[in-house]
Enzyme design. Structure first.
Site, PDB file in Angstrom:
ATOM      1  N   HIS A  35       0.829  -1.209   0.000  1.00 54.49           N
ATOM      2  CA  HIS A  35       0.000   0.000   0.000  1.00 54.49           C
ATOM      3  C   HIS A  35       0.864   1.260   0.000  1.00 54.49           C
ATOM      4  CE1 HIS A  35      -3.306   2.523   2.089  1.00 54.49           C
ATOM      5  NE2 HIS A  35      -3.452   2.575   0.780  1.00 54.49           N
ATOM      6  N   ASP A  85       8.910   8.665 -19.948  1.00 53.55           N
ATOM      7  CA  ASP A  85       9.186   8.783 -21.370  1.00 53.55           C
ATOM      8  C   ASP A  85      10.589   8.234 -21.640  1.00 53.55           C
ATOM      9  OD1 ASP A  85      10.957  10.825 -20.537  1.00 53.55           O
ATOM     10  OD2 ASP A  85       9.509  12.395 -20.979  1.00 53.55           O
ATOM     11  N   PHE A 143       7.627  15.428 -21.017  1.00 54.64           N
ATOM     12  CA  PHE A 143       7.036  15.298 -19.682  1.00 54.64           C
ATOM     13  C   PHE A 143       5.960  14.211 -19.595  1.00 54.64           C
ATOM     14  CE2 PHE A 143       8.574  19.691 -20.043  1.00 54.64           C
ATOM     15  CZ  PHE A 143       9.543  19.653 -19.056  1.00 54.64           C
ATOM     16  N   SER A 144       6.137  13.140 -20.350  1.00 56.99           N
ATOM     17  CA  SER A 144       5.231  11.986 -20.247  1.00 56.99           C
ATOM     18  C   SER A 144       5.757  11.071 -19.149  1.00 56.99           C
ATOM     19  CB  SER A 144       5.146  11.250 -21.587  1.00 56.99           C
ATOM     20  OG  SER A 144       4.534  12.067 -22.550  1.00 56.99           O
ATOM     21  N   ASN A 145       5.499  11.465 -17.921  1.00 55.98           N
ATOM     22  CA  ASN A 145       5.990  10.753 -16.745  1.00 55.98           C
ATOM     23  C   ASN A 145       4.902  10.727 -15.685  1.00 55.98           C
ATOM     24  OD1 ASN A 145       8.886  10.702 -17.666  1.00 55.98           O
ATOM     25  ND2 ASN A 145       8.612  12.898 -17.480  1.00 55.98           N
ATOM     26  N   HIS A 154       8.818  19.616 -12.047  1.00 53.16           N
ATOM     27  CA  HIS A 154       9.625  18.524 -12.600  1.00 53.16           C
ATOM     28  C   HIS A 154      10.853  18.195 -11.739  1.00 53.16           C
ATOM     29  CE1 HIS A 154      10.797  15.735 -15.689  1.00 53.16           C
ATOM     30  NE2 HIS A 154      11.978  16.316 -15.827  1.00 53.16           N
TER      31      HIS A 154
END
Length: 135
Positions: A20, A28, A124-126, A102
């Site tokens: 949990h 990316d 920024f595909s994170n 970021h």
């Protein structure tokens, strides 16, 4: 052979060992991955596999109660941001979404169980997925 959607043995191992609130990062193609983090590198070429495809597959396997995104995702890649949020809401309408800058995100990545690197080249595909419970 596994019958579920996720066939990658490394990701399956990590998700099955998560407790949990443990975190898993999906990134990316260009993330700085901390030395202490396990690296699961899926990237084959630009765009393969895609970030959204990878996220959707992991969400089919892992109960997620919260996520961390960057404000830069929303500001620089708004289409991707909205696709992420829409997908998350499909899996958990009550999901908690936190946004941080970021630089803070990169520090938070070191606290996750692993980093799954995709071939995505959209900036920024994170995301950090925080594990929930199924009961």
């Amino acid at each position: 052979m596994k019958k579920t959607t996720l066939l990658n043995s490394e990701i399956s191992r990590v998700t099955s060992q998560m407790g949990h609130t443990d975190g898993l990062t999906i990134s990316d193609a260009g993330p700085p991955i901390p030395q202490e983090s396990e690296r699961i590198d899926l990237a084959l070429k630009e765009g393969v596999p895609a970030f959204m495809e990878t996220l959707e597959t992991v969400l089919s396997e892992l109960q997620v109660e919260a996520v961390v995104l960057t404000t830069e995702t929303r500001e620089v890649s708004p289409q991707t941001y909205h696709k992420i949020v829409d997908l998350l809401k499909q899996y958990n309408p009550d999901i908690q979404i936190t946004e941080i800058d970021h630089e803070s995100f990169k520090k938070e990545v070191s606290n996750t169980k692993a980093v799954v690197r995709t071939g995505e080249c959209t900036p920024f595909s994170n995301i950090i997925l925080k594990s929930g419970v199924v009961f």
